[in-house]
Every structure is written in structure tokens, then in C-alpha cells.
Design a protein around this motif. Structure first.
Motif, PDB file in Angstrom:
ATOM      1  N   GLU A  44      -2.808   1.869   4.495  1.00  0.00           N
ATOM      2  CA  GLU A  44      -2.459   0.451   4.362  1.00  0.00           C
ATOM      3  C   GLU A  44      -1.109   0.156   5.024  1.00  0.00           C
ATOM      4  O   GLU A  44      -0.957  -0.845   5.732  1.00  0.00           O
ATOM      5  CB  GLU A  44      -2.406   0.050   2.895  1.00  0.00           C
ATOM      6  CG  GLU A  44      -2.071  -1.412   2.720  1.00  0.00           C
ATOM      7  CD  GLU A  44      -1.746  -1.791   1.300  1.00  0.00           C
ATOM      8  OE1 GLU A  44      -1.799  -2.988   1.017  1.00  0.00           O
ATOM      9  OE2 GLU A  44      -1.423  -0.909   0.492  1.00  0.00           O
ATOM     10  N   LYS A  45      -0.147   1.045   4.835  1.00  0.00           N
ATOM     11  CA  LYS A  45       1.183   0.852   5.430  1.00  0.00           C
ATOM     12  C   LYS A  45       1.128   0.802   6.953  1.00  0.00           C
ATOM     13  O   LYS A  45       1.866   0.055   7.577  1.00  0.00           O
ATOM     14  CB  LYS A  45       2.138   1.952   4.985  1.00  0.00           C
ATOM     15  CG  LYS A  45       2.641   1.768   3.583  1.00  0.00           C
ATOM     16  CD  LYS A  45       3.607   2.866   3.197  1.00  0.00           C
ATOM     17  CE  LYS A  45       4.009   2.718   1.754  1.00  0.00           C
ATOM     18  NZ  LYS A  45       4.897   3.804   1.317  1.00  0.00           N
ATOM     19  N   VAL A  46       0.255   1.601   7.557  1.00  0.00           N
ATOM     20  CA  VAL A  46       0.167   1.609   9.024  1.00  0.00           C
ATOM     21  C   VAL A  46      -0.792   0.548   9.546  1.00  0.00           C
ATOM     22  O   VAL A  46      -0.931   0.379  10.750  1.00  0.00           O
ATOM     23  CB  VAL A  46      -0.200   3.004   9.591  1.00  0.00           C
ATOM     24  CG1 VAL A  46       0.854   4.022   9.256  1.00  0.00           C
ATOM     25  CG2 VAL A  46      -1.567   3.451   9.134  1.00  0.00           C
ATOM     26  N   GLY A  47      -1.483  -0.153   8.643  1.00  0.00           N
ATOM     27  CA  GLY A  47      -2.302  -1.282   9.048  1.00  0.00           C
ATOM     28  C   GLY A  47      -3.749  -0.982   9.372  1.00  0.00           C
ATOM     29  O   GLY A  47      -4.433  -1.828   9.946  1.00  0.00           O
ATOM     30  N   LEU A  59      -9.725  -3.651  -4.354  1.00  0.00           N
ATOM     31  CA  LEU A  59     -10.767  -3.206  -3.426  1.00  0.00           C
ATOM     32  C   LEU A  59     -10.128  -2.874  -2.083  1.00  0.00           C
ATOM     33  O   LEU A  59      -9.229  -3.566  -1.632  1.00  0.00           O
ATOM     34  CB  LEU A  59     -11.826  -4.293  -3.261  1.00  0.00           C
ATOM     35  CG  LEU A  59     -12.520  -4.732  -4.545  1.00  0.00           C
ATOM     36  CD1 LEU A  59     -13.437  -5.906  -4.270  1.00  0.00           C
ATOM     37  CD2 LEU A  59     -13.285  -3.595  -5.176  1.00  0.00           C
ATOM     38  N   TRP A  60     -10.614  -1.824  -1.456  1.00  0.00           N
ATOM     39  CA  TRP A  60     -10.094  -1.371  -0.166  1.00  0.00           C
ATOM     40  C   TRP A  60     -11.121  -1.617   0.913  1.00  0.00           C
ATOM     41  O   TRP A  60     -12.318  -1.425   0.699  1.00  0.00           O
ATOM     42  CB  TRP A  60      -9.774   0.120  -0.243  1.00  0.00           C
ATOM     43  CG  TRP A  60      -8.740   0.440  -1.266  1.00  0.00           C
ATOM     44  CD1 TRP A  60      -8.953   0.699  -2.591  1.00  0.00           C
ATOM     45  CD2 TRP A  60      -7.339   0.522  -1.073  1.00  0.00           C
ATOM     46  NE1 TRP A  60      -7.759   0.942  -3.215  1.00  0.00           N
ATOM     47  CE2 TRP A  60      -6.744   0.842  -2.307  1.00  0.00           C
ATOM     48  CE3 TRP A  60      -6.509   0.362   0.031  1.00  0.00           C
ATOM     49  CZ2 TRP A  60      -5.388   1.010  -2.471  1.00  0.00           C
ATOM     50  CZ3 TRP A  60      -5.141   0.531  -0.129  1.00  0.00           C
ATOM     51  CH2 TRP A  60      -4.588   0.849  -1.369  1.00  0.00           C
ATOM     52  N   HIS A  61     -10.663  -2.040   2.101  1.00  0.00           N
ATOM     53  CA  HIS A  61     -11.568  -2.267   3.218  1.00  0.00           C
ATOM     54  C   HIS A  61     -10.799  -2.183   4.530  1.00  0.00           C
ATOM     55  O   HIS A  61      -9.579  -2.216   4.567  1.00  0.00           O
ATOM     56  CB  HIS A  61     -12.271  -3.622   3.090  1.00  0.00           C
ATOM     57  CG  HIS A  61     -11.321  -4.787   3.050  1.00  0.00           C
ATOM     58  ND1 HIS A  61     -10.885  -5.416   4.176  1.00  0.00           N
ATOM     59  CD2 HIS A  61     -10.729  -5.404   2.006  1.00  0.00           C
ATOM     60  CE1 HIS A  61     -10.043  -6.386   3.827  1.00  0.00           C
ATOM     61  NE2 HIS A  61      -9.941  -6.397   2.514  1.00  0.00           N
ATOM     62  N   TRP A  62     -11.563  -2.076   5.636  1.00  0.00           N
ATOM     63  CA  TRP A  62     -10.959  -2.060   6.969  1.00  0.00           C
ATOM     64  C   TRP A  62     -10.227  -3.358   7.205  1.00  0.00           C
ATOM     65  O   TRP A  62     -10.688  -4.427   6.810  1.00  0.00           O
ATOM     66  CB  TRP A  62     -12.020  -1.923   8.059  1.00  0.00           C
ATOM     67  CG  TRP A  62     -12.492  -0.529   8.292  1.00  0.00           C
ATOM     68  CD1 TRP A  62     -13.695  -0.033   7.938  1.00  0.00           C
ATOM     69  CD2 TRP A  62     -11.781   0.528   8.922  1.00  0.00           C
ATOM     70  NE1 TRP A  62     -13.778   1.281   8.317  1.00  0.00           N
ATOM     71  CE2 TRP A  62     -12.612   1.648   8.919  1.00  0.00           C
ATOM     72  CE3 TRP A  62     -10.506   0.633   9.483  1.00  0.00           C
ATOM     73  CZ2 TRP A  62     -12.220   2.870   9.459  1.00  0.00           C
ATOM     74  CZ3 TRP A  62     -10.126   1.852  10.023  1.00  0.00           C
ATOM     75  CH2 TRP A  62     -10.982   2.949   9.996  1.00  0.00           C
ATOM     76  N   ASP A  63      -9.119  -3.301   7.901  1.00  0.00           N
ATOM     77  CA  ASP A  63      -8.421  -4.506   8.352  1.00  0.00           C
ATOM     78  C   ASP A  63      -9.188  -5.023   9.561  1.00  0.00           C
ATOM     79  O   ASP A  63      -9.179  -4.408  10.618  1.00  0.00           O
ATOM     80  CB  ASP A  63      -6.974  -4.169   8.714  1.00  0.00           C
ATOM     81  CG  ASP A  63      -6.195  -5.349   9.235  1.00  0.00           C
ATOM     82  OD1 ASP A  63      -6.777  -6.448   9.359  1.00  0.00           O
ATOM     83  OD2 ASP A  63      -5.000  -5.179   9.526  1.00  0.00           O
ATOM     84  N   LYS A  64      -9.862  -6.134   9.397  1.00  0.00           N
ATOM     85  CA  LYS A  64     -10.714  -6.678  10.463  1.00  0.00           C
ATOM     86  C   LYS A  64      -9.917  -7.085  11.710  1.00  0.00           C
ATOM     87  O   LYS A  64     -10.463  -7.170  12.789  1.00  0.00           O
ATOM     88  CB  LYS A  64     -11.487  -7.902   9.962  1.00  0.00           C
ATOM     89  CG  LYS A  64     -12.285  -7.659   8.708  1.00  0.00           C
ATOM     90  CD  LYS A  64     -13.491  -6.799   8.970  1.00  0.00           C
ATOM     91  CE  LYS A  64     -14.368  -6.733   7.749  1.00  0.00           C
ATOM     92  NZ  LYS A  64     -14.540  -5.479   7.157  1.00  0.00           N
TER      93      LYS A  64
END
Length: 76
Positions: A44-47, A59-64
Motif C-alpha cells: 500500500e505504501k508503494v502504491g 478490504l484490499w484490492h489493486w490500485d486501478k
């Protein structure tokens, strides 16, 4: 004793799925929650991924919007 976990294996459950809860990801990987959470927070920190709060759940997911996603390759 905690076994070494490939950081890329943590991303695999998020590749082609809807946002997932930490418990779901941990269960799929058969890894402890703490190990998985630490790696998710780094991603998450690196995006690479995002977390989304829904009530008490995270909830966790890909950064679109991630520009690296199309070129990301996971090799073993």
C-alpha cells in the motif's frame, strides 16, 4: 516459527478478484494474518494496492490507477 513468505505470493489473491478481507487472503495463502498484513501495508505504501474501509472491515484490492500494474511480472 514464521516461515519465509514470498512477497509476490501475497499479491496473487488480489490479481483478478474483487476486494478481499485480510482473513480471506490469509486463508487462501495459508499464512498468518500478521505476516500477510505487514506485506499488504508495504504494498500500500508503494502504491500497488489500496485498502478500503467498509464499516469495520478493511478490504484490499489493486490500485486501478497504478501505472506499474500492466508491466508487473511475477516470476518464480
Amino acid at each position: 516459527m514464521v516461515k519465509k513468505v514470498s512477497i509476490w505470493s501475497i499479491l496473487e489473491p488480489l490479481l483478478y478478484s474483487e476486494p478481499k478481507h485480510l482473513a480471506e487472503i490469509s486463508k487462501e495463502l495459508k499464512k498468518p494474518h500478521t505476516t500477510v498484513r505487514k506485506q499488504l501495508e508495504i504494498f500500500e505504501k508503494v502504491g500497488l494496492i489500496e485498502k478500503e474501509k467498509k464499516g469495520r472491515q478493511t478490504l484490499w484490492h489493486w490500485d486501478k490507477n497504478n501505472i506499474y500494474l500492466p508491466s508487473l511480472r511475477i516470476t518464480t
